[in-house]
Write a protein that holds these residues in place. Sequence first.
Motif, short mmCIF file in Angstrom:
data_model
loop_
_atom_site.label_atom_id
_atom_site.label_comp_id
_atom_site.label_asym_id
_atom_site.label_seq_id
_atom_site.Cartn_x
_atom_site.Cartn_y
_atom_site.Cartn_z
N VAL A 203 7.81 2.57 -5.88
CA VAL A 203 6.89 1.75 -5.10
C VAL A 203 5.91 1.09 -6.07
O VAL A 203 5.38 1.75 -6.97
CB VAL A 203 6.12 2.59 -4.05
CG1 VAL A 203 5.15 1.70 -3.28
CG2 VAL A 203 7.08 3.26 -3.10
N ASP A 204 5.66 -0.18 -5.87
CA ASP A 204 4.73 -0.92 -6.73
C ASP A 204 3.32 -0.84 -6.17
O ASP A 204 3.12 -0.70 -4.95
CB ASP A 204 5.15 -2.39 -6.83
CG ASP A 204 6.50 -2.54 -7.51
OD1 ASP A 204 6.80 -1.73 -8.41
OD2 ASP A 204 7.27 -3.45 -7.12
N PRO A 205 2.29 -0.95 -7.02
CA PRO A 205 0.90 -0.98 -6.55
C PRO A 205 0.68 -2.14 -5.58
O PRO A 205 1.24 -3.23 -5.75
CB PRO A 205 0.10 -1.15 -7.84
CG PRO A 205 0.99 -0.65 -8.92
CD PRO A 205 2.38 -0.98 -8.49
N GLY A 206 -0.16 -1.88 -4.56
CA GLY A 206 -0.45 -2.89 -3.55
C GLY A 206 0.30 -2.67 -2.25
O GLY A 206 -0.06 -3.25 -1.22
N ASN A 207 1.35 -1.85 -2.28
CA ASN A 207 2.10 -1.57 -1.06
C ASN A 207 1.36 -0.54 -0.22
O ASN A 207 0.65 0.33 -0.74
CB ASN A 207 3.50 -1.05 -1.40
CG ASN A 207 4.42 -2.16 -1.87
OD1 ASN A 207 4.96 -2.92 -1.07
ND2 ASN A 207 4.61 -2.26 -3.18
N PHE A 208 1.58 -0.63 1.09
CA PHE A 208 1.01 0.35 2.01
C PHE A 208 2.02 1.49 2.17
O PHE A 208 3.16 1.27 2.57
CB PHE A 208 0.72 -0.29 3.38
CG PHE A 208 -0.03 0.61 4.32
CD1 PHE A 208 -1.41 0.73 4.25
CD2 PHE A 208 0.66 1.36 5.27
CE1 PHE A 208 -2.10 1.56 5.12
CE2 PHE A 208 -0.02 2.21 6.13
CZ PHE A 208 -1.40 2.31 6.05
N VAL A 209 1.61 2.69 1.83
CA VAL A 209 2.49 3.85 1.91
C VAL A 209 2.02 4.76 3.03
O VAL A 209 0.83 4.76 3.40
CB VAL A 209 2.52 4.61 0.58
CG1 VAL A 209 3.12 3.75 -0.53
CG2 VAL A 209 1.13 5.07 0.18
N THR A 210 2.95 5.54 3.55
CA THR A 210 2.63 6.47 4.64
C THR A 210 3.20 7.84 4.32
O THR A 210 4.10 7.99 3.48
CB THR A 210 3.22 5.98 5.97
OG1 THR A 210 4.65 5.98 5.89
CG2 THR A 210 2.74 4.55 6.28
#
Length: 440
Positions: A203-210
């Motif tokens: 996952v790259d920085p800036g993505n919304f993770v859950t």
Amino acid sequence: MVDPVVRRGKSKRRWVFAGIVLLLVAFVWYRHSGHDPGSYGGRGRHGMLPSQVVGVAKVESGSMPVVLDELGTVTPIATVTVVPQLSGYLTQVAFTQGENVTKGEFLAEIDPRPYQIQLEQFQASLAKDTAALAQARSDLSRFEILARQQSIAEQQVTDQQFLVQQDEAAIKIDQANIDTATLDLAYCHITSPVSGRIGLRLVDPGNFVTSASTTGIAVVTTVAPTTVIFSVAQANLAPVLERLGQGAVLPAAAYSSDDTTKLEDGTLAAVNNQMNTSTGMVQLRADFANTDEKLFPNEFVNVHLLVNTLDHATLVPTQAIQSGVPGDYVYVVNADNTVSVQPVTTGPSDGTKTVITKGLTPGQTVVIDGVDRLTEGERVTIASGPSGPVAPGASVAPGASAAPGATAPKAADPKPSQNGHHHRRDENGSSGAASTPASQ
């Protein structure tokens, strides 16, 4: 009176018949007079039966390691997918892909501001409920004094006691909320759960993770130490369990996929608790320190497990062992330079030598080269090495020159059976069919 033409025909036929008889007598005399040294069963110029040129070796007594060679897979002790434990925007990724990380090392961060605000709210609720509890306890003290003076009803004191207990419970709830918010803040700061090598960033920085994500941010795999899982057949399991029951530590060596390069030494650590009914195999696990990281996770390797070492075993070169109607057998060279078929019972083999458990004793001489041209009771000549004739019992590599004046070998039935094929065991212990050349 007989016709002269008829008389001449009968006389001619008698001369033809007499000539055929003379030719047959001459042929029989020629075959048994020793003038045809190449004929089967004939004698040479010196009246000796022709012999086959063979290479031989002595039956020895020595040690034979019992080794199981199996295909295994390098299986890390731990493979962990680093997943977020709460929802938020990924603001930072601090690790370098493919590097080694230690347990607790910072990897990534989720935006902590919403969780920091929530923590401050719970802290404010705690302060409010703490003040309310202090006021309730103060009122309870005054009510107890008035009750002893019989100035207020007893019921009022009891109600105040319950109010104090409610405020105490509210404080406990506030403290639990604060602990939860503090833990969420800690989850925003993602660290490595184990020491090992981290994989590619998922996952790259800036993505919304859950927290519901199964992909994760990265995968951390332990490299050193590591294990190798391999399977052995049911027939080979009993000796392993017997040695483990005796408290023995069984060495295991990991080799490359082509079984030529040794990668690491280790020991057998565990045996699975059940057999695979579809394959008849059971899994074993060996531990390896892997300090130089030559064993790569999920790599296929060859495992050589040393189960036991047979001391004072009877050993013969593997190429001396043949297979046929009597089972496994060898050609033994007798004192009069004739050969005899000797059935044998074979044991473990390392590819070069094979253990003979029954049929031979150390010191005997067996044929290792030229076996496919031999028959029971045939006379043989031991091949010569580069420096002259080889002493009885010495081995000669295939292709070595024969002794000067030795009779050229001729084809013969190579087996003690009556069929037209025999099985020759190669250096790896496998057997293959070979056709028998016709007699000259």
